[in-house]
Design a protein around this motif. Structure first.
Motif, PDB file in Angstrom:
ATOM      1  N   PHE A  22     -27.930 -65.208-100.100  1.00  0.00           N
ATOM      2  CA  PHE A  22     -28.480 -66.527-100.364  1.00  0.00           C
ATOM      3  C   PHE A  22     -28.601 -67.405 -99.130  1.00  0.00           C
ATOM      4  O   PHE A  22     -29.652 -67.949 -98.840  1.00  0.00           O
ATOM      5  CB  PHE A  22     -27.617 -67.239-101.404  1.00  0.00           C
ATOM      6  N   LEU A  23     -27.517 -67.509 -98.376  1.00  0.00           N
ATOM      7  CA  LEU A  23     -27.513 -68.431 -97.240  1.00  0.00           C
ATOM      8  C   LEU A  23     -28.575 -68.122 -96.201  1.00  0.00           C
ATOM      9  O   LEU A  23     -29.252 -69.030 -95.728  1.00  0.00           O
ATOM     10  CB  LEU A  23     -26.118 -68.459 -96.592  1.00  0.00           C
ATOM     11  N   PRO A  24     -28.749 -66.869 -95.776  1.00  0.00           N
ATOM     12  CA  PRO A  24     -29.769 -66.622 -94.768  1.00  0.00           C
ATOM     13  C   PRO A  24     -31.153 -67.058 -95.214  1.00  0.00           C
ATOM     14  O   PRO A  24     -31.946 -67.540 -94.426  1.00  0.00           O
ATOM     15  CB  PRO A  24     -29.687 -65.108 -94.562  1.00  0.00           C
ATOM     16  N   ILE A  25     -31.453 -66.911 -96.531  1.00  0.00           N
ATOM     17  CA  ILE A  25     -32.757 -67.322 -97.024  1.00  0.00           C
ATOM     18  C   ILE A  25     -32.922 -68.816 -96.882  1.00  0.00           C
ATOM     19  O   ILE A  25     -33.918 -69.332 -96.381  1.00  0.00           O
ATOM     20  CB  ILE A  25     -32.918 -66.903 -98.501  1.00  0.00           C
ATOM     21  N   CYS A  26     -31.886 -69.554 -97.346  1.00  0.00           N
ATOM     22  CA  CYS A  26     -31.937 -71.006 -97.304  1.00  0.00           C
ATOM     23  C   CYS A  26     -31.956 -71.526 -95.879  1.00  0.00           C
ATOM     24  O   CYS A  26     -32.816 -72.322 -95.513  1.00  0.00           O
ATOM     25  CB  CYS A  26     -30.741 -71.570 -98.064  1.00  0.00           C
ATOM     26  N   ILE A  27     -31.017 -71.055 -95.065  1.00  0.00           N
ATOM     27  CA  ILE A  27     -30.887 -71.578 -93.709  1.00  0.00           C
ATOM     28  C   ILE A  27     -32.033 -71.097 -92.833  1.00  0.00           C
ATOM     29  O   ILE A  27     -32.535 -71.836 -91.995  1.00  0.00           O
ATOM     30  CB  ILE A  27     -29.526 -71.188 -93.106  1.00  0.00           C
ATOM     31  N   HIS A  28     -32.480 -69.858 -93.036  1.00  0.00           N
ATOM     32  CA  HIS A  28     -33.570 -69.356 -92.212  1.00  0.00           C
ATOM     33  C   HIS A  28     -34.821 -70.205 -92.403  1.00  0.00           C
ATOM     34  O   HIS A  28     -35.527 -70.529 -91.446  1.00  0.00           O
ATOM     35  CB  HIS A  28     -33.876 -67.906 -92.559  1.00  0.00           C
ATOM     36  N   ALA A  29     -35.070 -70.613 -93.649  1.00  0.00           N
ATOM     37  CA  ALA A  29     -36.237 -71.453 -93.900  1.00  0.00           C
ATOM     38  C   ALA A  29     -36.113 -72.771 -93.165  1.00  0.00           C
ATOM     39  O   ALA A  29     -37.076 -73.270 -92.573  1.00  0.00           O
ATOM     40  CB  ALA A  29     -36.384 -71.704 -95.399  1.00  0.00           C
ATOM     41  N   GLN A  30     -34.893 -73.350 -93.176  1.00  0.00           N
ATOM     42  CA  GLN A  30     -34.683 -74.613 -92.467  1.00  0.00           C
ATOM     43  C   GLN A  30     -34.813 -74.415 -90.964  1.00  0.00           C
ATOM     44  O   GLN A  30     -35.483 -75.175 -90.269  1.00  0.00           O
ATOM     45  CB  GLN A  30     -33.291 -75.161 -92.787  1.00  0.00           C
ATOM     46  N   GLN A  61     -32.210 -69.635 -80.896  1.00  0.00           N
ATOM     47  CA  GLN A  61     -32.317 -68.667 -79.801  1.00  0.00           C
ATOM     48  C   GLN A  61     -31.770 -67.333 -80.289  1.00  0.00           C
ATOM     49  O   GLN A  61     -30.554 -67.154 -80.391  1.00  0.00           O
ATOM     50  CB  GLN A  61     -31.549 -69.148 -78.566  1.00  0.00           C
ATOM     51  N   GLY A  62     -32.659 -66.409 -80.623  1.00  0.00           N
ATOM     52  CA  GLY A  62     -32.233 -65.104 -81.109  1.00  0.00           C
ATOM     53  C   GLY A  62     -31.440 -65.238 -82.398  1.00  0.00           C
ATOM     54  O   GLY A  62     -31.927 -65.787 -83.387  1.00  0.00           O
ATOM     55  N   ASP A  63     -30.208 -64.748 -82.372  1.00  0.00           N
ATOM     56  CA  ASP A  63     -29.347 -64.810 -83.553  1.00  0.00           C
ATOM     57  C   ASP A  63     -28.570 -66.121 -83.654  1.00  0.00           C
ATOM     58  O   ASP A  63     -27.787 -66.309 -84.590  1.00  0.00           O
ATOM     59  CB  ASP A  63     -28.344 -63.644 -83.543  1.00  0.00           C
ATOM     60  N   HIS A  64     -28.766 -67.018 -82.691  1.00  0.00           N
ATOM     61  CA  HIS A  64     -28.025 -68.275 -82.685  1.00  0.00           C
ATOM     62  C   HIS A  64     -28.841 -69.373 -83.374  1.00  0.00           C
ATOM     63  O   HIS A  64     -30.004 -69.587 -83.038  1.00  0.00           O
ATOM     64  CB  HIS A  64     -27.682 -68.700 -81.257  1.00  0.00           C
TER      65      HIS A  64
END
Length: 293
Positions: A14-22, A138-141
């Motif tokens: 869940f979190l990567p979807i939400c945060i990645h969009a932001q 920046q990359g994974d950060h």
């Protein structure tokens, strides 16, 4: 183990979807954190070591001869004007009234040079915090703000400062509190700074800094995050004056919950797990006790 497995499955899914969009939006659009909420007549405090004043709002305005150092107070004259991107983030300009050389003057300042918040500690000294720069994805950060907490002396000199990094995921508010030493030997004050999230698994991040009269000492931090009906994670710091046990111990109380029942007419139930982290304080620094939980 079941709770931990469910929790991390939810976080991973869940979190990567939400945060990645932001974060994707933050990466393409310069962030405007909007933490400077001033009205006409409010008093603001300079955060930058040196802030230059312009004769009109915007980078096209000419810099006047005046410069204001950290800790200088200024009065907001009117509502916020157009915004500019400086130091990687966006903030508006406002007209201010200030004193320089014994005279009252007017000019315009970019709000990113002002303190986000401040509090008074240790014999009336002003503790303030603000942003130095925004660092995009920046990359994974994930994106972050390079921040600092500063202590301003009676002659508007910077007595001490300490940098820290704040992982920005569109937290909507921020605040600062000045506490006493909370029972920790060698500390006069503890500074509490929070960046508060309110939606879509956006975390509230809390930073603690001890003040011993000459320097800031970073203390263990905490965070809270939740998504209604799915999960929550809550951390609370307890200092000696709160837990009433040994004076050299700091506790972090952690509670995690994952929903196990929901539906119309049903009360939400959570599978809850609690644990405790223990930190030993020697009067100058802290060390986490291995295996504490």
């Amino acid at each position: 183990m079941l709770l931990q497995s469910i929790k991390y499955t939810l976080l991973l899914c869940f979190l990567p979807i939400c945060i990645h969009a932001q974060q994707t939006g933050l990466d393409t659009d310069v962030p405007d954190p909007g933490y400077w909420q001033f009205s006409a007549g409010d008093t603001a405090i300079i955060f930058a070591d040196m802030a230059y004043i312009r004769n009109s709002p915007g980078l096209e305005g000419s810099m006047v001869s005046d410069s204001l150092q950290a800790g200088t107070k200024a009065v907001i004259v009117d509502e916020a004007l157009s915004s500019s991107t400086i130091k990687g983030f966006r903030a508006p300009w406002q007209e201010i009234r200030y004193r320089k050389g014994g005279q009252e003057k007017h000019g315009y300042i970019w709000l990113g040079l002002l303190a986000i918040g401040h509090t008074t500690i240790d014999n009336g000294q002003i503790c303030l915090y603000g942003f130095d720069r925004y660092i995009p994805v920046q990359g994974d950060h994930y994106a972050s703000f390079s921040c600092a907490v500063k202590l301003i002396g009676p002659q508007q000199q910077i007595v001490a400062r300490h940098p820290f990094s704040f992982g920005y995921t569109e937290q909507s508010a921020t605040e600062i509190k000045g506490l006493n030493g909370m029972g920790l030997k060698g500390l006069r004050n503890i500074i509490w700074i929070g960046f508060l999230g309110e939606a879509c698994a956006i975390s509230s991040d809390y930073f603690y800094f001890g003040w011993n009269g000459s320097t800031f000492i970073p203390l263990p931090g905490a965070y809270r995050v939740s998504d209604a009906g799915v999960f929550y994670h809550s951390e609370q710091m307890l200092f000696p004056s709160e837990h009433k046990k040994a004076a050299n111990i700091i506790y972090k109380m952690i509670e995690e919950g994952v929903s196990i029942e929901e539906g119309e007419g049903k009360e939400m139930l959570y599978k809850i797990k609690k644990k405790k982290e223990t930190y030993l304080w020697n009067g100058k620094w802290y060390v986490k006790v291995k295996g504490s939980k």
